[in-house]
Design a protein around this motif. Structure first.
Motif, PDB file in Angstrom:
ATOM      1  N   UNK A 268      18.495  59.382   1.866  1.00 59.00           N
ATOM      2  CA  UNK A 268      19.855  59.180   1.353  1.00 59.00           C
ATOM      3  C   UNK A 268      20.856  59.120   2.512  1.00 59.00           C
ATOM      4  N   UNK A 269      20.660  60.018   3.488  1.00 57.82           N
ATOM      5  CA  UNK A 269      21.549  60.052   4.652  1.00 57.82           C
ATOM      6  C   UNK A 269      21.456  58.751   5.445  1.00 57.82           C
ATOM      7  N   UNK A 270      20.230  58.238   5.586  1.00 59.76           N
ATOM      8  CA  UNK A 270      20.014  57.027   6.390  1.00 59.76           C
ATOM      9  C   UNK A 270      20.542  55.780   5.695  1.00 59.76           C
ATOM     10  N   UNK A 271      20.435  55.751   4.358  1.00 51.17           N
ATOM     11  CA  UNK A 271      20.681  54.489   3.640  1.00 51.17           C
ATOM     12  C   UNK A 271      22.155  54.190   3.422  1.00 51.17           C
ATOM     13  N   UNK A 272      23.010  55.197   3.558  1.00 54.45           N
ATOM     14  CA  UNK A 272      24.453  55.018   3.357  1.00 54.45           C
ATOM     15  C   UNK A 272      24.764  54.388   2.004  1.00 54.45           C
ATOM     16  N   UNK A 273      24.269  55.010   0.930  1.00 59.59           N
ATOM     17  CA  UNK A 273      24.645  54.549  -0.413  1.00 59.59           C
ATOM     18  C   UNK A 273      26.012  55.159  -0.736  1.00 59.59           C
ATOM     19  N   UNK A 274      26.771  54.583  -1.691  1.00 60.58           N
ATOM     20  CA  UNK A 274      28.065  55.164  -2.030  1.00 60.58           C
ATOM     21  C   UNK A 274      27.907  56.644  -2.430  1.00 60.58           C
ATOM     22  N   UNK A 275      28.749  57.497  -1.843  1.00 59.95           N
ATOM     23  CA  UNK A 275      28.600  58.941  -2.066  1.00 59.95           C
ATOM     24  C   UNK A 275      28.645  59.277  -3.558  1.00 59.95           C
TER      25      UNK A 275
END
Ligand code: ATP
Ligand code: MG
Length: 405
Positions: A268-275
């Motif tokens: 999740x940290x690597x993929x930079x999806x909307x928080x």
């Protein structure tokens, strides 16, 4: 959890032979009756084993007797409390087993009235003839016993609201004097309706959801996502204590399945999806892992503690996004409950205090302000940026299973 009726104390001054257990709903099940009574007998036997009790199947009821000797007051109280908590039990009551003989019934009735009634207390005799071939009708038996009580004690009769109800049941081989009834928890015995996997968080709701689905006769195992470097750190946590608290009173065992959350967190940290979508993506990930387990380990459905509208992530849009990730049914027994009702139930079943214990919860590691009305396309799109299948495999490869109970 079970409050014994206040009048029981006086009744227990009499001598008793056993505790009778009557079924809930089971009697309605016609041809399915045997599997139901067998499951209830089995579960009760396991619950009552520490009390050195044997459970006998008497077709329309179960009879609990001490393995040796006569019941003591302490044994009767513990047996009544434990039996009343077992799913499928309509009520439990102390019984005295008598010969089918009017003199014996009359003597027992008079002794009971004298022991339990205040001076001048009203009474009624209530007879149920299970054996319809008994030579007297129920009403005749009631009248004859009643007349003898009046003659012996001058007690007034009140058929509608007696202070003391003297209950008898007449069977083919004996008769019972039935003491005060302890109402049971109801439902169906665990084991008769199927196998489910409960997603257990350690919070208040999922434990209550598990209790409700077990009360419908489901066997449940528990899946927990932990935020520790190793599953061993869950060993002494409230998660194990919660599972024990849920399964022990039912006389069943459960598996606790533990998987780590860290692989997904790193991705999740690597993929930079909307928080704002992190939480729904994590919950979808939990559903996907759980569904894979359900398919390989034969669970019919998942169970969660989700509630409609309780928190920002529990909107219909979010729940729909979860079901979109599921390949087996997801049951949510608490969907329509108020929080106050859930807390009251948690207190009643004894999970509330455990659920409040501090714990390192994975959901708290995720963004605090989730999207309340996520679009399914946006959720799927964000998820596509994660190597979800590989993450599921990786997580499943770290699955640890413990047997509890
Ligand atoms: P609960 O009191 O059960 O934690 P909640 O109201 O706090 O519920 P969420 O934290 O959003 O709501 O969780 C919703 C449901 O998701 C939980 O009831 C549980 O079934 C599941 N869940 C949440 N966290 C976990 C976890 N770490 N492991 C397994 N299941 C979880
Ligand atoms: Mg929670």
């Amino acid at each position: 959890m079970v409050t014994l009726p206040p009048e029981l104390e006086r009744w227990l001054a009499l001598s008793w032979d056993a505790v009778v257990v009557h079924f809930h709903e089971i009697a309605l099940k016609g041809g399915n009756r045997r599997p139901f009574t067998r499951a209830l007998q089995f579960n009760l036997q396991r619950v009552l084993a520490p009390l050195s009790a044997g459970v006998q199947d008497c077709f329309d009821r179960l009879l609990v007797v001490p393995v040796s000797g006569a019941p003591t007051t302490a044994w009767l109280k513990e047996t009544l409390s434990a039996a009343a908590q077992v799913f499928g039990v309509a009520y439990a009551a102390p019984v005295r087993i008598l010969p089918r003989d009017m003199d014996a019934l009359i003597a027992a009735a008079v002794e009971t009235y004298r022991t339990v009634a205040d001076a001048g207390a009203t009474f009624a005799v209530q007879v149920r003839r299970v054996d319809k071939n008994f030579p007297l009708t129920s009403q005749q038996v009631e009248r004859i016993i009643g007349e003898h009580i009046v003659a012996a004690t001058r007690a007034p009769v009140d058929l509608k609201a007696p202070a003391v109800a003297l209950r008898f049941r007449i069977y083919t081989d004996c008769a019972y004097l039935v003491g005060p009834k302890v109402p049971g928890v109801g439902g169906l015995p665990v084991g008769v309706t199927g196998r489910v996997l409960t997603l257990l968080s350690g919070g208040i709701d999922s434990a209550v959801a598990a209790w409700l689905i077990m009360r419908r006769g489901c066997v449940t195992d528990f899946l927990h996502f932990h935020a520790f470097p190793s599953a061993d750190e869950v060993r002494t946590s409230k998660i194990v204590a919660l599972v024990e608290r849920l399964v022990k009173p039912q006389g069943v065992r459960a598996r606790l399945l533990l998987v780590p959350y860290h692989a997904f967190q790193v991705a999740l940290l690597m993929a930079k999806v909307p928080a704002a979508l992190e939480l729904v993506l994590f919950r979808r990930f939990m559903v996907k892992v759980a569904c894979r387990i359900a398919q390989t380990r034969w669970y019919h459905a998942l169970v969660t503690g989700d509630n409609l509208g309780q928190v920002a992530s529990q909107t219909l849009e979010n729940l729909r996004a979860l079901d979109d990730a599921a390949s087996v049914p997801v049951f949510r027994p608490l969907l329509t409950y108020d929080k106050a009702e859930i807390i009251a139930l948690a207190q009643r079943i004894g999970t509330y205090d455990l659920s409040l214990l501090p714990y390192k919860d994975c959901c708290s590691l995720i963004a605090r302000h989730p999207e309340t009305r996520p679009k399914l396309d946006a959720v799927r799109g964000a998820e596509a940026r994660l190597p979800v299948d590989a993450l599921v495999e990786r997580t499943l490869s770290e699955l640890v299973v413990w047997q509890i109970g």
